[in-house]
Design a protein around this motif. Structure first.
Motif, PDB file in Angstrom:
ATOM      1  N   VAL A 101       0.810  -1.427  -0.053  1.00 37.74           N
ATOM      2  CA  VAL A 101      -0.082   0.276  -0.290  1.00 37.74           C
ATOM      3  C   VAL A 101       0.943   0.843  -0.788  1.00 37.74           C
ATOM      4  CG1 VAL A 101      -2.126   0.921   1.116  1.00 37.74           C
ATOM      5  CG2 VAL A 101      -1.879  -1.470   1.400  1.00 37.74           C
ATOM      6  N   ILE A 120      -0.902   7.429   0.141  1.00 42.50           N
ATOM      7  CA  ILE A 120      -1.616   8.213  -0.482  1.00 42.50           C
ATOM      8  C   ILE A 120      -1.243   9.835  -1.228  1.00 42.50           C
ATOM      9  CG2 ILE A 120      -4.134   9.401  -1.034  1.00 42.50           C
ATOM     10  CD1 ILE A 120      -4.575   6.558  -0.886  1.00 42.50           C
ATOM     11  N   THR A 133      -4.093   6.159   4.277  1.00 35.14           N
ATOM     12  CA  THR A 133      -3.141   4.765   3.888  1.00 35.14           C
ATOM     13  C   THR A 133      -2.829   4.212   5.409  1.00 35.14           C
ATOM     14  OG1 THR A 133      -1.550   7.049   2.878  1.00 35.14           O
ATOM     15  CG2 THR A 133      -0.708   4.199   3.408  1.00 35.14           C
ATOM     16  N   LEU A 190      -5.812   1.282   5.344  1.00 34.38           N
ATOM     17  CA  LEU A 190      -5.875   0.308   3.729  1.00 34.38           C
ATOM     18  C   LEU A 190      -5.059  -0.810   4.453  1.00 34.38           C
ATOM     19  CD1 LEU A 190      -5.719   2.972   0.987  1.00 34.38           C
ATOM     20  CD2 LEU A 190      -7.447   1.183   1.646  1.00 34.38           C
ATOM     21  N   VAL A 232      -1.577  -1.410  -3.960  1.00 29.70           N
ATOM     22  CA  VAL A 232      -3.012  -0.194  -4.033  1.00 29.70           C
ATOM     23  C   VAL A 232      -1.958   0.765  -3.623  1.00 29.70           C
ATOM     24  CG1 VAL A 232      -4.906   0.483  -2.861  1.00 29.70           C
ATOM     25  CG2 VAL A 232      -4.371  -2.086  -2.920  1.00 29.70           C
ATOM     26  N   TRP A 233      -2.756   2.389  -4.509  1.00 27.59           N
ATOM     27  CA  TRP A 233      -1.623   3.686  -4.591  1.00 27.59           C
ATOM     28  C   TRP A 233      -3.320   4.464  -5.034  1.00 27.59           C
ATOM     29  CZ3 TRP A 233      -2.611   6.845  -8.636  1.00 27.59           C
ATOM     30  CH2 TRP A 233      -3.236   6.225 -10.153  1.00 27.59           C
ATOM     31  N   GLY A 234      -3.284   5.722  -4.076  1.00 28.64           N
ATOM     32  CA  GLY A 234      -4.374   6.538  -4.394  1.00 28.64           C
ATOM     33  C   GLY A 234      -4.052   7.886  -4.566  1.00 28.64           C
ATOM     34  N   GLU A 282      -9.505   9.312  -5.665  1.00 27.82           N
ATOM     35  CA  GLU A 282      -9.198   7.503  -6.466  1.00 27.82           C
ATOM     36  C   GLU A 282      -8.627   6.250  -5.688  1.00 27.82           C
ATOM     37  OE1 GLU A 282      -8.321   7.918 -10.546  1.00 27.82           O
ATOM     38  OE2 GLU A 282     -10.434   9.478 -10.791  1.00 27.82           O
ATOM     39  N   LEU A 283      -8.467   5.050  -5.309  1.00 28.45           N
ATOM     40  CA  LEU A 283      -8.051   4.098  -5.318  1.00 28.45           C
ATOM     41  C   LEU A 283      -7.774   3.701  -6.414  1.00 28.45           C
ATOM     42  CD1 LEU A 283      -9.556   3.964  -1.901  1.00 28.45           C
ATOM     43  CD2 LEU A 283      -7.136   5.338  -2.145  1.00 28.45           C
ATOM     44  N   HIS A 284      -6.178   2.771  -6.519  1.00 30.84           N
ATOM     45  CA  HIS A 284      -6.360   1.638  -7.841  1.00 30.84           C
ATOM     46  C   HIS A 284      -5.751   1.021  -7.052  1.00 30.84           C
ATOM     47  CE1 HIS A 284      -6.815   5.103 -10.953  1.00 30.84           C
ATOM     48  NE2 HIS A 284      -6.724   5.550  -9.632  1.00 30.84           N
ATOM     49  N   LYS A 344     -10.506   0.431 -10.155  1.00 32.62           N
ATOM     50  CA  LYS A 344     -10.232   1.420  -9.402  1.00 32.62           C
ATOM     51  C   LYS A 344     -11.490   1.593  -9.295  1.00 32.62           C
ATOM     52  CE  LYS A 344     -11.291   5.329 -12.463  1.00 32.62           C
ATOM     53  NZ  LYS A 344     -11.060   5.621 -13.360  1.00 32.62           N
ATOM     54  N   LYS A 381     -14.015  -0.266   1.067  1.00 33.77           N
ATOM     55  CA  LYS A 381     -12.979   0.199  -0.689  1.00 33.77           C
ATOM     56  C   LYS A 381     -12.449  -0.669  -1.007  1.00 33.77           C
ATOM     57  CE  LYS A 381     -14.898   3.415  -1.856  1.00 33.77           C
ATOM     58  NZ  LYS A 381     -16.251   4.090  -2.460  1.00 33.77           N
TER      59      LYS A 381
END
Length: 381
Positions: free
Chosen positions: A35, A38, A51, A54, A106-108, A120-122, A132, A156
């Motif tokens: 992760v 963010i 972050t 998540l 995971v990035w956002g 947004e979260l990917h 996404k 999410k």
């Protein structure tokens, strides 16, 4: 805040998150996920909290675990260092994965919008690409362990991952066809002795129901992404003989009903013959005596005149029907009571003692009052 301070903030946040308790590494059967911190330009406290939330959501999700990396990585640092476009495209995502040596991450992004933060979260997976989702919540949520923020992070990540990870269970039961149950509810069809189920992790009771066999089940511990086989061997139900008690009960009820009909017929015929005597032969009877009064020799001495033989024939028939009436009714009652008792004590459950199936189709209800008693018989069809 200068650009350098903005860039330095997520790095520091990453160091803090790296020291946070409760973050573990991948275990057997779990897929590791990194992760990234963010990315934001105006909501650093909220980005840091999301972050960490998540990371906890990934760690708590069955079948997933936080990836073991030498340090925490921030998207805001990786993008310029790798010469990527901002936000990252597919090529940049692949570069990031190679750089931090993971197959999933995971990035956002995050920005303030009034009193909320949104972004947004990917979720990127090697050889599969990225999924996404978007989010928006109150900017007041700045603590990772807050229930509201934890719930957002959990939902999410499940959305990004396509739902909770499941385990695949193959049920085998010879060559039987039937129904597969999970925790007491129908969950699949057994065809040719095989059924396949996708179940959420945890303890489950898996059973099968096959016609002519007793239901059988077993306890299974399901792990995410684990493939497991379960073999069940149903036992044939014992052959049941004819339900003699029910047969005799209904037979006796039928005989009782027939007897009651015979008794009623005898009573009606007896009254008809008596009426015939009074209407047609009253003048052929001596004095005011009873025409059918039996004499000492078993004859009918009161029948006189030219119609004496007819009167005697009517009296004989009347005695026969009256005897039929008084004998048939007690016999019918005895037969009916015996039939009711047999049916009321028979097994109506069909092998399953339930409140409805176990009820006898005949209910006898006695009642008593100041004017006497009564018995009602209720038959269900």
């Amino acid at each position: 805040m200068s650009w350098t301070s903005k860039l330095f903030a997520p790095v520091c946040a990453g160091l803090v998150l790296g020291l946070a308790p409760g973050v573990a590494f991948a275990q057997d059967g779990e897929l590791p996920v990194a992760v990234l911190t963010i990315q934001t330009l105006d909501s650093f406290e909220q980005a840091d909290a999301l972050t960490l939330a998540l990371k906890r959501a990934v760690e708590d999700a069955p079948g997933w675990s936080t990836a073991k990396t030498p340090k925490d990585y921030a998207l805001q640092v990786l993008v310029p260092s790798l010469g990527c476009v901002d936000p990252p495209d597919a090529a940049c995502e692949a570069k990031i994965a190679d750089e931090i040596k993971v197959d999933r991450f995971v990035w956002g992004t995050m920005k303030k919008e009034g009193t909320d933060v949104a972004g947004e979260l990917h979720f990127w997976i090697r050889d599969k690409g990225s999924t996404k989702t978007t989010y928006r919540y109150s900017s007041n949520l700045t603590v990772a362990v807050d229930d509201a923020l934890s719930g957002i992070a959990k939902s999410k990540f499940e959305e990004l991952a396509g739902g909770p990870a499941t385990g695949k269970i193959t049920v085998r039961a010879g060559t039987h066809n039937g129904t597969v149950t999970v925790d007491g509810k129908p969950a699949g069809t057994l065809k040719g002795g095989v059924a396949t189920l996708d179940l959420p992790p945890g303890a489950h009771t898996i059973g099968i129901e096959v016609a002519g066999y007793d239901p059988t089940s077993t306890q299974v511990e399901v792990l995410a992404r684990e493939a497991k086989e379960v073999t069940l061997s149903p036992t044939a139900k014992p052959e049941e003989g004819p339900p003699y008690q029910k047969i005799f009960g209904f037979t006796l009820l039928g005989l009782g009903a027939a007897g009651a009909g015979v008794g009623a017929y005898g009573g009606i015929k007896s009254l008809q013959l008596k009426s015939e005597l009074e209407d047609n032969y009253l003048n052929d009877i001596a004095g005011e005596k009873q025409a059918c009064e039996a004499g000492p020799k078993g004859d009918y001495p009161n029948a006189q005149g030219v119609n004496a033989s007819k009167i005697i024939k009517i009296c004989q028939d009347g005695d026969t029907f009256e005897t039929m009436h008084f004998v048939a009714f007690p016999v019918a009652g005895a037969l009916g009571v015996a039939g009711i008792v047999l049916l009321a004590t028979a097994d109506w459950s069909g092998g399953e003692a339930t409140a409805e199936t176990g009820k006898a189709p005949v209910e006898v209800t006695p009642s008593f009052g100041p004017m006497g008693g009564d018995v009602s018989v209720r038959v269900r069809f």
